[in-house]
Design a protein around this motif. Structure first.
Motif, mmCIF file in Angstrom:
data_model
loop_
_atom_site.group_PDB
_atom_site.id
_atom_site.type_symbol
_atom_site.label_atom_id
_atom_site.label_comp_id
_atom_site.label_asym_id
_atom_site.label_seq_id
_atom_site.Cartn_x
_atom_site.Cartn_y
_atom_site.Cartn_z
ATOM 1 N N ALA A 65 3.317 -5.314 -0.457
ATOM 2 C CA ALA A 65 1.908 -5.705 -0.293
ATOM 3 C C ALA A 65 1.047 -5.010 -1.348
ATOM 4 O O ALA A 65 0.158 -5.617 -1.942
ATOM 5 N N MET A 66 1.338 -3.729 -1.583
ATOM 6 C CA MET A 66 0.548 -2.987 -2.576
ATOM 7 C C MET A 66 0.694 -3.618 -3.965
ATOM 8 O O MET A 66 -0.291 -3.727 -4.703
ATOM 9 N N ASN A 67 1.903 -4.044 -4.308
ATOM 10 C CA ASN A 67 2.073 -4.706 -5.620
ATOM 11 C C ASN A 67 1.150 -5.911 -5.723
ATOM 12 O O ASN A 67 0.538 -6.154 -6.762
ATOM 13 N N ASP A 68 1.044 -6.659 -4.632
ATOM 14 C CA ASP A 68 0.196 -7.852 -4.660
ATOM 15 C C ASP A 68 -1.295 -7.505 -4.660
ATOM 16 O O ASP A 68 -2.104 -8.240 -5.222
ATOM 17 N N LEU A 69 -1.648 -6.378 -4.037
ATOM 18 C CA LEU A 69 -3.061 -5.974 -4.070
ATOM 19 C C LEU A 69 -3.442 -5.552 -5.494
ATOM 20 O O LEU A 69 -4.516 -5.886 -5.989
ATOM 21 N N VAL A 70 -2.524 -4.826 -6.138
ATOM 22 C CA VAL A 70 -2.767 -4.421 -7.536
ATOM 23 C C VAL A 70 -2.948 -5.671 -8.402
ATOM 24 O O VAL A 70 -3.804 -5.718 -9.287
ATOM 25 N N ALA A 71 -2.163 -6.706 -8.089
ATOM 26 C CA ALA A 71 -2.255 -7.956 -8.861
ATOM 27 C C ALA A 71 -3.427 -8.832 -8.404
ATOM 28 O O ALA A 71 -3.635 -9.920 -8.951
ATOM 29 N N GLY A 72 -4.156 -8.372 -7.395
ATOM 30 C CA GLY A 72 -5.343 -9.108 -6.945
ATOM 31 C C GLY A 72 -5.036 -10.351 -6.117
ATOM 32 O O GLY A 72 -5.857 -11.262 -6.010
ATOM 33 N N GLN A 73 -3.855 -10.368 -5.457
ATOM 34 C CA GLN A 73 -3.473 -11.558 -4.671
ATOM 35 C C GLN A 73 -4.208 -11.659 -3.333
ATOM 36 O O GLN A 73 -4.264 -12.716 -2.737
ATOM 37 N N PHE A 74 -4.632 -10.540 -2.818
ATOM 38 C CA PHE A 74 -5.489 -10.569 -1.618
ATOM 39 C C PHE A 74 -6.554 -9.491 -1.796
ATOM 40 O O PHE A 74 -6.575 -8.804 -2.831
ATOM 41 N N ASP A 75 -7.455 -9.342 -0.826
ATOM 42 C CA ASP A 75 -8.665 -8.548 -1.091
ATOM 43 C C ASP A 75 -8.610 -7.082 -0.673
ATOM 44 O O ASP A 75 -9.177 -6.241 -1.349
ATOM 45 N N TYR A 76 -7.985 -6.790 0.456
ATOM 46 C CA TYR A 76 -7.984 -5.382 0.887
ATOM 47 C C TYR A 76 -6.871 -5.114 1.889
ATOM 48 O O TYR A 76 -6.224 -6.047 2.400
ATOM 49 N N MET A 77 -6.680 -3.832 2.138
ATOM 50 C CA MET A 77 -5.609 -3.407 3.052
ATOM 51 C C MET A 77 -5.974 -2.009 3.539
ATOM 52 O O MET A 77 -6.667 -1.263 2.835
ATOM 53 N N ILE A 78 -5.512 -1.675 4.743
ATOM 54 C CA ILE A 78 -5.640 -0.280 5.196
ATOM 55 C C ILE A 78 -4.216 0.228 5.352
ATOM 56 O O ILE A 78 -3.454 -0.305 6.162
ATOM 57 N N ASP A 79 -3.854 1.216 4.576
ATOM 58 C CA ASP A 79 -2.461 1.668 4.626
ATOM 59 C C ASP A 79 -2.387 3.191 4.545
ATOM 60 O O ASP A 79 -3.379 3.860 4.214
ATOM 61 N N GLN A 80 -1.174 3.715 4.800
ATOM 62 C CA GLN A 80 -1.004 5.150 4.765
ATOM 63 C C GLN A 80 -1.350 5.694 3.374
ATOM 64 O O GLN A 80 -0.997 5.092 2.355
ATOM 65 N N ALA A 81 -1.958 6.880 3.369
ATOM 66 C CA ALA A 81 -2.322 7.551 2.114
ATOM 67 C C ALA A 81 -1.116 7.661 1.185
ATOM 68 O O ALA A 81 -1.234 7.493 -0.034
#
Ligand code: ASP
Length: 329
Positions: free
Chosen positions: A193-209
Motif C-alpha cells: 500500500a505504501m508503494n502505491d501511496l508514494v506513487a500517488g495511487q490513492f490519497d491517504y493512509m493511517i499506518d504504523q510509524a
C-alpha cells in the motif's frame, strides 16, 4: 453420537495424549529444526519488518533459523487461521497485532479463530504508534487536511491492509471522528500500500510509524499527524491529532508472537526466553527505538503476562470498533 464422529474424537484424544506424553522429550530437543513464523501480511510492511528484526535475533539464542512466511489476505485472517490450526509443537508461530487479535473480533461475523483461546502468547514484540500520511501535494496542516477530506470525500480514497487490519481500524475511527465516508482500497499489507501511496495511487493512509517514518523523513509521502497523545521524537514537527482537536483517538498497535494453544509449557518458556533476550539486546533496542517501537518492559515480557493486556484491549476496543462500522464475513 454417530460412529465416524466417535472415531474422530478418539483419534484426536490419542493424538493429544501422545503429544502431551511426548512433551518433555520434545521440549528437551526443541528446537530441532527451523521454526516457521507466519506474518499474516505482505513482505516489507511493518508486521513483517518487526517480525524479521526480532526473530533473527531469537534465532541466535535458539540455535535454529526462524523463517518468516508471509501469508497475507483478508485483514490477516488467512494467515492467522493457518497459525491457529498448526500443530502445537513450537514449529509454527504467528505474529498477531491489535488488528488480527482484537479488531477482527468486532468486524468479522464468522471469524474462524478465537484470538484469545486458540493461541498462547509467547511475548509482546512492542507497541507502535500510527501516523496519518497523505500523498505529496495534499494540504499539509491537520485543519486543512480535515477540511480537504470533508469537502472531497466522494473523490478521495484511502489505503489499508484489509478489513480489521490496523490501518483499516484506525481509518474507521478517523472517519467516525470526522463524520466522513471515503472509498477504501484494500491491500494484502501496508508495505505494498505504501508503494502505491508514494506513487500517488490513492490519497491517504493511517499506518504504523514503523512503515511510515522513513517515507515521511525522505519526503516521498506527506506526514500529517500522529495518533498518540504525545508527539514522536522521531518526527517532532508532526502534531498529534488530539492537539488538533480530534480526540478519543489514542491508537497504537501492539504486535505479539503467538503459539497455537496446547503448545507444551517448556517450549513456550524457551521461546519466551529467546524473545526476552532479543528485547534486551542493545542493537535491537536501538533499531526498534529508531522505528518508534515502544519496547516491552521485563514485566510485560513475562510468559503469560500479555493475556491480561489482550483481554483489556478486547474489552476496550471491540465495542468502539463495532460502533465505528463495517463488517466482513
Ligand atoms: N500495517 C498493516 C495493518 O494495517 C499490516 C502490515 O502490513 O504489516 O495491519
Amino acid at each position: 453420537m454417530n460412529q465416524p464422529t466417535t472415531r474422530r474424537a478418539l483419534v484426536g484424544a490419542f493424538a493429544a495424549a501422545a503429544l502431551l506424553g511426548a512433551g518433555p522429550a520434545l521440549a528437551q530437543q526443541y528446537p530441532a529444526r527451523p521454526i516457521t513464523v507466519i506474518v499474516p501480511f505482505a513482505a516489507g510492511g511493518p508486521t513483517d519488518v518487526l517480525a524479521r528484526i526480532v526473530t533473527q535475533r531469537m534465532s541466535r539464542s535458539l540455535g535454529q533459523t526462524m523463517v518468516v512466511e508471509n501469508v497475507g489476505g483478508a485483514g490477516g485472517t488467512i494467515g492467522v487461521v493457518r497459525g491457529a490450526r498448526a500443530a502445537p509443537d513450537g514449529y509454527t508461530l504467528t505474529v498477531g497485532h491489535l488488528g488480527t487479535h482484537v479488531s477482527n473480533i468486532a468486524l468479522y461475523r464468522r471469524l474462524q479463530y478465537d484470538p484469545q483461546t486458540d493461541f498462547e502468547p509467547i511475548a509482546p514484540l512492542g507497541v507502535n504508534p500510527m501516523i496519518l500520511v497523505a500523498k505529496r501535494g495534499a494540504p499539509a496542516t491537520v485543519p486543512e487536511f480535515l477540511a480537504h477530506v470533508r469537502a472531497n470525500q466522494e473523490r478521495l480514497s484511502y489505503g489499508h491492509a484489509g478489513i480489521g487490519s490496523a490501518s483499516h481500524t484506525a481509518a474507521l475511527m478517523f472517519h467516525a471522528a470526522t463524520g466522513t465516508k471515503v472509498q477504501d482500497v484494500a491491500y494484502r499489507g501496508t508495505g505494498p500500500a505504501m508503494n502505491d501511496l508514494v506513487a500517488g495511487q490513492f490519497d491517504y493512509m493511517i499506518d504504523q510509524a514503523l512503515n511510515v517514518l522513513q517515507q515521511v523523513q525522505g519526503g516521498t509521502v506527506l506526514g500529517i499527524a500522529v495518533t498518540t497523545p504525545e508527539r514522536l521524537p522521531q518526527v517532532p514537527n508532526l502534531p498529534t491529532l488530539a492537539e488538533s482537536g480530534l480526540t478519543g483517538f489514542d491508537v497504537a498497535i501492539w504486535n505479539t508472537l503467538f503459539a497455537p494453544k496446547g503448545t507444551p509449557q517448556p517450549i513456550l518458556e524457551r521461546l519466551n526466553a529467546a524473545a526476552a533476550e532479543a528485547m534486551a539486546d542493545p542493537a535491537i533496542r536501538t533499531r526498534l527505538t529508531e522505528l518508534a517501537v515502544q519496547i516491552p518492559s521485563e514485566a510485560e515480557l513475562k510468559l503469560g503476562a500479555f493475556k491480561a493486556r489482550h483481554a483489556a484491549d478486547v474489552a476496550r476496543w471491540v465495542p468502539v470498533i463495532r460502533a465505528a462500522g463495517a463488517t466482513a464475513e
